[in-house]
Design a protein around this motif. Structure first.
Motif, short mmCIF file in Angstrom:
data_model
loop_
_atom_site.label_atom_id
_atom_site.label_comp_id
_atom_site.label_asym_id
_atom_site.label_seq_id
_atom_site.Cartn_x
_atom_site.Cartn_y
_atom_site.Cartn_z
N LEU A 16 -12.97 4.71 2.05
CA LEU A 16 -11.70 5.10 2.67
C LEU A 16 -10.96 3.88 3.20
O LEU A 16 -9.77 3.71 2.96
N GLY A 17 -11.67 3.00 3.87
CA GLY A 17 -11.05 1.81 4.43
C GLY A 17 -10.56 0.84 3.38
O GLY A 17 -9.49 0.24 3.53
N VAL A 18 -11.32 0.67 2.31
CA VAL A 18 -10.89 -0.22 1.23
C VAL A 18 -9.59 0.30 0.63
O VAL A 18 -8.65 -0.46 0.42
N LEU A 19 -9.52 1.58 0.35
CA LEU A 19 -8.33 2.12 -0.28
C LEU A 19 -7.12 2.06 0.64
O LEU A 19 -6.05 1.58 0.23
N VAL A 20 -7.26 2.52 1.86
CA VAL A 20 -6.11 2.53 2.78
C VAL A 20 -5.70 1.10 3.13
O VAL A 20 -4.50 0.77 3.10
N GLY A 21 -6.64 0.24 3.41
CA GLY A 21 -6.32 -1.13 3.76
C GLY A 21 -5.66 -1.89 2.63
O GLY A 21 -4.65 -2.57 2.81
N ALA A 22 -6.23 -1.78 1.44
CA ALA A 22 -5.65 -2.49 0.29
C ALA A 22 -4.25 -1.97 -0.03
O ALA A 22 -3.36 -2.76 -0.37
N SER A 23 -4.05 -0.69 0.08
CA SER A 23 -2.72 -0.12 -0.21
C SER A 23 -1.68 -0.59 0.80
O SER A 23 -0.57 -0.99 0.42
N LEU A 24 -2.03 -0.53 2.06
CA LEU A 24 -1.07 -0.92 3.09
C LEU A 24 -0.78 -2.42 3.08
O LEU A 24 0.38 -2.84 3.14
N ILE A 25 -1.81 -3.22 2.97
CA ILE A 25 -1.62 -4.67 2.94
C ILE A 25 -0.92 -5.09 1.65
O ILE A 25 -0.05 -5.97 1.65
N GLY A 26 -1.28 -4.46 0.54
CA GLY A 26 -0.64 -4.77 -0.73
C GLY A 26 0.83 -4.43 -0.75
O GLY A 26 1.64 -5.10 -1.40
N SER A 27 1.21 -3.39 -0.02
CA SER A 27 2.62 -3.01 -0.01
C SER A 27 3.47 -3.98 0.83
O SER A 27 4.69 -4.00 0.69
N ILE A 28 2.82 -4.79 1.65
CA ILE A 28 3.57 -5.83 2.38
C ILE A 28 4.16 -6.82 1.38
O ILE A 28 5.28 -7.30 1.55
N ALA A 29 3.41 -7.12 0.33
CA ALA A 29 3.93 -8.02 -0.71
C ALA A 29 5.16 -7.42 -1.37
O ALA A 29 6.07 -8.16 -1.78
N ALA A 30 5.20 -6.11 -1.48
CA ALA A 30 6.38 -5.47 -2.08
C ALA A 30 7.61 -5.67 -1.20
O ALA A 30 8.71 -5.89 -1.70
N VAL A 31 7.42 -5.63 0.10
CA VAL A 31 8.54 -5.87 1.01
C VAL A 31 9.03 -7.31 0.88
O VAL A 31 10.23 -7.56 0.82
N ILE A 32 8.10 -8.24 0.80
CA ILE A 32 8.46 -9.66 0.69
C ILE A 32 9.20 -9.94 -0.62
O ILE A 32 10.16 -10.70 -0.64
N THR A 33 8.75 -9.32 -1.71
CA THR A 33 9.35 -9.58 -3.02
C THR A 33 10.48 -8.61 -3.37
O THR A 33 10.97 -8.62 -4.49
N ARG A 34 10.85 -7.78 -2.43
CA ARG A 34 11.97 -6.83 -2.57
C ARG A 34 11.76 -5.77 -3.65
O ARG A 34 12.70 -5.35 -4.32
N TYR A 35 10.52 -5.36 -3.83
CA TYR A 35 10.23 -4.19 -4.64
C TYR A 35 10.21 -2.98 -3.72
O TYR A 35 10.04 -3.13 -2.51
#
Length: 108
Positions: A16-35
């Motif tokens: 549960l932690g791997v999935l939620v953590g990876a998804s949330l942290i990975g989506s920060i890159a989307a904000v930075i790259t304007r996706y």
């Protein structure tokens, strides 16, 4: 017997932690790259599910060895334990996926 339940819970919450953590942290890159972060969040949560399961059970080789012992050498008890561990990891990863989709407000 008590250690079995403790390990089941540890595997569940690790997945549960791997999935939620990876998804949330990975989506920060989307904000930075304007996706669009919501789309990336959902895509990562779908794609990382299997890796969350593998990470939670501690790799695949020991699991495969135990499954081999259970099937070929009749170690039924070890086989059943390992199947419960895999189910627990899958349940944790799927719960994480459901949490992400609920937070986003999208259905499966």
């Amino acid at each position: 017997m008590n250690l079995f339940y403790q390990k089941l819970l540890l595997i569940y919450f690790t997945a549960l932690g791997v999935l939620v953590g990876a998804s949330l942290i990975g989506s920060i890159a989307a904000v930075i790259t304007r996706y669009p972060p919501i789309e990336i969040l959902l895509r990562i949560s779908r794609e990382i599910k299997i890796w969350a399961i593998v990470a939670a059970i501690g790799g695949t080789f020991s699991t495969i060895e135990i499954l081999q012992l259970g099937i070929l050498e009749g170690e039924i008890r070890a086989l059943i334990k390992q199947l419960f561990y895999i189910i627990s990891a899958f349940a944790g990863a799927h719960t994480g996926y459901l949490i992400i989709t609920h937070l986003v407000g999208r259905s499966l």
